[in-house]
Design an enzyme around this catalytic site. Structure first.
Site, mmCIF file in Angstrom:
data_model
loop_
_atom_site.group_PDB
_atom_site.id
_atom_site.type_symbol
_atom_site.label_atom_id
_atom_site.label_comp_id
_atom_site.label_asym_id
_atom_site.label_seq_id
_atom_site.Cartn_x
_atom_site.Cartn_y
_atom_site.Cartn_z
ATOM 1 C CB SER A 1 0.035 6.114 6.266
ATOM 2 O OG SER A 1 -0.499 4.876 5.865
ATOM 3 C CG HIS B 1 -1.826 -1.742 9.505
ATOM 4 N ND1 HIS B 1 -1.707 -0.593 10.274
ATOM 5 C CD2 HIS B 1 -1.201 -1.464 8.332
ATOM 6 C CE1 HIS B 1 -1.042 0.332 9.601
ATOM 7 N NE2 HIS B 1 -0.712 -0.169 8.428
ATOM 8 C CE LYS C 1 -10.363 3.912 -1.010
ATOM 9 N NZ LYS C 1 -11.381 3.136 -1.735
ATOM 10 C CE LYS D 1 -0.740 4.348 1.819
ATOM 11 N NZ LYS D 1 0.313 3.327 1.995
ATOM 12 C CG LEU E 1 11.325 -4.827 -2.185
ATOM 13 C CD1 LEU E 1 10.166 -5.636 -1.618
ATOM 14 C CD2 LEU E 1 11.508 -5.130 -3.672
ATOM 15 C CE LYS F 1 3.987 7.469 -2.004
ATOM 16 N NZ LYS F 1 3.233 7.997 -0.835
ATOM 17 C CG ASN G 1 6.804 1.183 3.834
ATOM 18 O OD1 ASN G 1 7.662 0.581 3.179
ATOM 19 N ND2 ASN G 1 5.528 1.119 3.512
#
Length: 329
Positions: free
Chosen positions: A155, A160, A98, A56, A290, A294, A283
């Site tokens: 990011s 949003h 996405k 990402k 939660l 990665k 975040n």
């Protein structure tokens, strides 16, 4: 006459159908992840291990090249049509993320280019609340979240609000706080918090239906409320935001950075001092337990350091109740 924003009753089906089609076409990057449940000081934690999300784009990837003066890339200015759910939802569009961390991860994006550092407005809150409610069906419960500021984990610098479905066997700690203390909360009082959580966080109950009922029952007001739901949500948000700004000020924070997480029953804001812990970006979803890893190394760090310690390092130590009792903003 006041009318609440609404979405079609089949929105959950539209959400699932569009998500599955985008995955199949390759327009949306999603890989099955492994999850593990845990607790830390009695707080529910869910580790999600998703190495595919290492692909990402980061905040730095979206910034322009200073040497070549390449403009910043804004993926939300013209959203991919294949990820679009609802193009016209008031001043917003509803679009799939996405790079999904769970199925049906979607966003409410402002049509105008507004920076992510701008605080949420009553209009933002009302439409986001309506989107969250519309997504819930058949026992599926969603949370909304907003990352604001350079240390928040955001990011993309275009306003949003994001939404994901909560794991069915996971209870975010603000839920327990509201069940225990929410009925006694009075508008205007200091926000609630959990005794089990050491980092600064501010919670208040909210529910859009209350606003309409209260507005109809209030015969003392001389000025008609144009939009009681937006006013109610905006007031509740300002309550937690005021405490966040105070906490940032008294701690000489390097920036105005915070996370907002909400359901249809409560909203929580968390001031942030750092964006990452040992190169692990966290975040708003992390603030309710939660936690996304990665790599195996990141997962091990969360477990060894413990989630509440990591989150306290990324924010601030929770103030005593008698500290900063008055709002500065």
């Amino acid at each position: 006459m006041f009318r609440r924003p609404s979405l079609p009753t089949h929105f959950p089906e539209l959400l699932t159908k569009t998500f599955e089609a985008a995955v199949k076409s390759g327009d949306l990057i999603y890989t099955e992840s492994t999850q593990e449940s845990a607790t830390d000081n009695g707080v529910d934690v869910r580790y999600t291990f998703a190495p595919a999300l290492a692909k990402k784009p980061t905040k730095d990837d979206n910034n322009g090249d200073e040497k070549t003066e390449k403009p910043k890339f804004n993926p939300f200015e013209k959203p991919d049509p294949k990820l679009m759910l609802v193009p016209d939802f008031g001043d917003y569009s509803l679009v799939l993320n996405k790079f999904a961390i769970v199925p049906n991860h979607f966003m409410c994006i402002s049509k105008k280019v507004i920076p992510q550092t701008a605080p949420l407005t009553p209009n933002d809150l009302e439409y986001s609340y309506a989107a969250l409610q519309a997504a819930q069906s058949d026992g599926a419960k969603y949370i909304g979240f907003f990352n604001c500021g350079p240390n928040s984990g955001a990011s993309v610098d275009h306003k949003h609000i994001q939404f994901i479905e909560l794991p069915k066997d996971f209870t975010p700690f603000p839920e327990s706080v509201i069940k225990a203390k929410g009925r006694d909360y009075k508008p205007g009082q200091q926000p609630l918090s959990s005794e089990k959580v050491p980092f600064a966080h501010f919670i208040v109950p909210w529910e859009a239906e209350w606003a309409e009922e209260d507005a109809k029952a209030d015969n003392d007001t001389e000025v008609a409320i144009e939009d009681p739901v937006a006013e109610e949500l905006g007031f509740k948000f300002s309550t937690v935001l005021s405490r966040v700004l105070t906490e940032l000020r008294v701690n000489d924070a390097p920036s105005i950075s915070y996370n907002v997480v909400f359901t249809d029953k409560w909203v929580m804001a968390v001031p942030r001092s750092k964006e990452s812990y040992k190169d692990i970006s966290v975040n708003a979803t992390g603030t309710v337990g939660l936690l996304l890893a990665k790599s195996q190394e990141q997962l091990d760090i969360f477990k060894e350091e413990t989630p509440l310690k990591v989150l306290t390092e990324l924010g601030f130590v929770k103030p005593e109740e008698e500290e900063h009792p008055e709002y500065d903003y």
